[in-house]
Write an enzyme that holds these catalytic residues in place. Sequence first.
Site, PDB file in Angstrom:
ATOM      1  N   CYS A  84       0.825  -1.212   0.000  1.00  0.00           N
ATOM      2  CA  CYS A  84       0.000   0.000   0.000  1.00  0.00           C
ATOM      3  C   CYS A  84       0.849   1.249   0.000  1.00  0.00           C
ATOM      4  O   CYS A  84       0.841   2.034  -0.930  1.00  0.00           O
ATOM      5  CB  CYS A  84      -0.896   0.013   1.230  1.00  0.00           C
ATOM      6  SG  CYS A  84      -1.748  -1.495   1.441  1.00  0.00           S
TER       7      CYS A  84
HETATM    8  N1  SAJ Z   1       7.336   2.248   8.340  1.00  0.00           N
HETATM    9  C1  SAJ Z   1       8.475   2.947   8.702  1.00  0.00           C
HETATM   10  N2  SAJ Z   1       8.385   3.901   9.690  1.00  0.00           N
HETATM   11  C2  SAJ Z   1       7.186   4.172  10.311  1.00  0.00           C
HETATM   12  C3  SAJ Z   1       6.039   3.444   9.922  1.00  0.00           C
HETATM   13  C4  SAJ Z   1       6.130   2.485   8.931  1.00  0.00           C
HETATM   14  O1  SAJ Z   1       9.568   2.727   8.164  1.00  0.00           O
HETATM   15  O2  SAJ Z   1       7.174   5.027  11.202  1.00  0.00           O
HETATM   16  C5  SAJ Z   1       7.415   1.253   7.266  1.00  0.00           C
HETATM   17  C6  SAJ Z   1       6.995  -0.133   7.708  1.00  0.00           C
HETATM   18  O3  SAJ Z   1       8.107  -0.855   8.212  1.00  0.00           O
HETATM   19  C7  SAJ Z   1       6.466  -0.741   6.403  1.00  0.00           C
HETATM   20  C8  SAJ Z   1       5.897   0.470   5.659  1.00  0.00           C
HETATM   21  O4  SAJ Z   1       6.497   1.626   6.257  1.00  0.00           O
HETATM   22  O5  SAJ Z   1       7.515  -1.279   5.652  1.00  0.00           O
HETATM   23  C9  SAJ Z   1       4.363   0.563   5.730  1.00  0.00           C
HETATM   24  O6  SAJ Z   1       4.033   0.508   7.067  1.00  0.00           O
HETATM   25  P1  SAJ Z   1       2.508   0.716   7.603  1.00  0.00           P
HETATM   26  O7  SAJ Z   1       2.569   0.761   9.081  1.00  0.00           O
HETATM   27  O8  SAJ Z   1       1.843   1.837   6.913  1.00  0.00           O
HETATM   28  O9  SAJ Z   1       1.827  -0.676   7.262  1.00  0.00           O
HETATM   29  P2  SAJ Z   1       0.847  -1.253   6.151  1.00  0.00           P
HETATM   30  O10 SAJ Z   1       1.245  -0.795   4.801  1.00  0.00           O
HETATM   31  O11 SAJ Z   1       0.729  -2.697   6.422  1.00  0.00           O
HETATM   32  O12 SAJ Z   1      -0.601  -0.696   6.499  1.00  0.00           O
HETATM   33  C10 SAJ Z   1      -1.006   0.499   6.058  1.00  0.00           C
HETATM   34  C11 SAJ Z   1      -1.958   0.974   7.132  1.00  0.00           C
HETATM   35  N3  SAJ Z   1      -1.150   1.292   8.307  1.00  0.00           N
HETATM   36  C12 SAJ Z   1      -1.430   2.190   9.243  1.00  0.00           C
HETATM   37  O13 SAJ Z   1      -2.340   2.976   9.111  1.00  0.00           O
HETATM   38  C13 SAJ Z   1      -0.609   2.177  10.494  1.00  0.00           C
HETATM   39  C14 SAJ Z   1      -2.698   2.014   6.512  1.00  0.00           C
HETATM   40  O14 SAJ Z   1      -1.813   2.988   6.068  1.00  0.00           O
HETATM   41  C15 SAJ Z   1      -3.575   1.442   5.425  1.00  0.00           C
HETATM   42  O15 SAJ Z   1      -4.832   1.134   6.000  1.00  0.00           O
HETATM   43  C16 SAJ Z   1      -3.022   0.179   4.823  1.00  0.00           C
HETATM   44  O16 SAJ Z   1      -1.630   0.309   4.783  1.00  0.00           O
HETATM   45  C17 SAJ Z   1      -3.609   0.025   3.429  1.00  0.00           C
HETATM   46  O17 SAJ Z   1      -4.044  -1.083   3.139  1.00  0.00           O
HETATM   47  O18 SAJ Z   1      -3.650   1.002   2.702  1.00  0.00           O
END
Ligand code: SAJ
Length: 445
Positions: free
Chosen positions: A278
Amino acid sequence: MSKSIQTALTEQIASRNLRIAVLGLGYVGLPLAVAFAEAGFRVIGVDVDEKKVRLINRGISYVEDMSNDRLASQVTVGTLEATSKFDALDTCDAVSICVPTPLRKTGAPDVSYILDATDAVTKHLHPGMLIVLESTTYPGTTTEVILPRFQQERGDLKVGKDFFLCFSPERVDPGRQDWTTKNTPKVMGGVTASCLQVGQILYESAIDSVVPVSSTEVAELTKLVENTFRAVNIGLANEVLLICHKLGINAWEVIEAAATKPFGFMKFLPGPGLGGHCIPIDPQYLSWKLRTMGYTARFIELATEINTDMPKYWVHRVQDVLNEEGKALRGSNILIIGVAYKKNVGDLRESPALDILKLLKSKGAQINYHDPYVSTFTLDEMEMVSVSDLYDAIDLADCVLIATDHDGYKWSDIYARAELVVDTRATLHKEQKKITEYSQDHANL
Ligand code: SAJ
């Protein structure tokens, strides 16, 4: 006067006398199908993957956030079944489309799954049908891509009167238990006001709160803004790491200290890069759409550049720490701890750990990995298997690179045992949770 089709559909929803099809039974579609079944509807899940269909009909879940018990209890009573046959749509009055929206190799949106699903629905479009697109896509997809296909095939049916078309973005956060399909507020826009009314009534039967917006474009853009917000702020956190490396300061210490501000700050942390299906993808849908309109979404482009470059930064850190020990990367044994794209999931899609692994291999390093959620995977025809004994592997490694901070690892034991550690997640710092006690010499960040 005969009831309007909208009234009839509304009554069907209220009496649960409605069969709902969910197209695409992945981490979004399967929980949605179960949520509708749990709300008392008869649900037919449609997926082209026969294996998924078989597992669902046996009450076996392949989605980490959906338990076998919850799934089986609906399958057993017959409120949920799965098929690969689209003609099931003939008996359905509502369809939710939850198919993937990846990127093409060119970086342009790949809406082929949406088109296939739309063409399938078109063949079975009938009066009194509600269609809700959930797949994340660029603003305009619902009205510029889907609606014309319906009108082309069934020009006799009028949207908003004979059938209803909405967009409602998914907000599933894989691995999260507190916010679920049922209790996460759901944004929804309709092609017409009557479309939105019907869509909202149906979804409010299964989801605690539906947030109506004035158009499908607003709903489409809302989702992209949510995920672009994350990608840009993660990009900023990664740039803070690059800045701190120049200044010899611990980036996590700075960000955690900034996060003690009770207002006006939102914590994002540096990491190995941007993974998942995503956050790295969705902003590209928005920037692609804007480029077709002659506008460059500069924050998205810059965040993408920084996030995509992070694996290179971490490989340089490994090279630097080995160099300080008089060792070359070529021929060194590197153990990667955690390969999934984020902690406590087994999903490898767009995982930056894989980019790091490929880069290290290309520079002649010997690579092993350990990940309790990923027992084996294939990378560029290379079969990788998680090492069975973590501490034996640590003893053999010239350097350990922590890429995914799954719960359950004993980070202080790993640090004590490892010769060198490059820690993309500052795990020890978090384990100790004491900023002041944290010392630079524990890890080379
Ligand atoms: N990440 C970082 N630093 C952060 C947060 C995340 O490096 O502070 C990295 C994570 O390790 C990962 C990526 O970013 O590789 C994405 O992380 P994420 O926490 O956004 O996780 P996803 O993609 O599984 O889920 C996201 C949802 N997450 C949150 O809202 C916390 C949301 O954005 C969406 O509902 C979902 O993708 C989607 O399906 O769109």
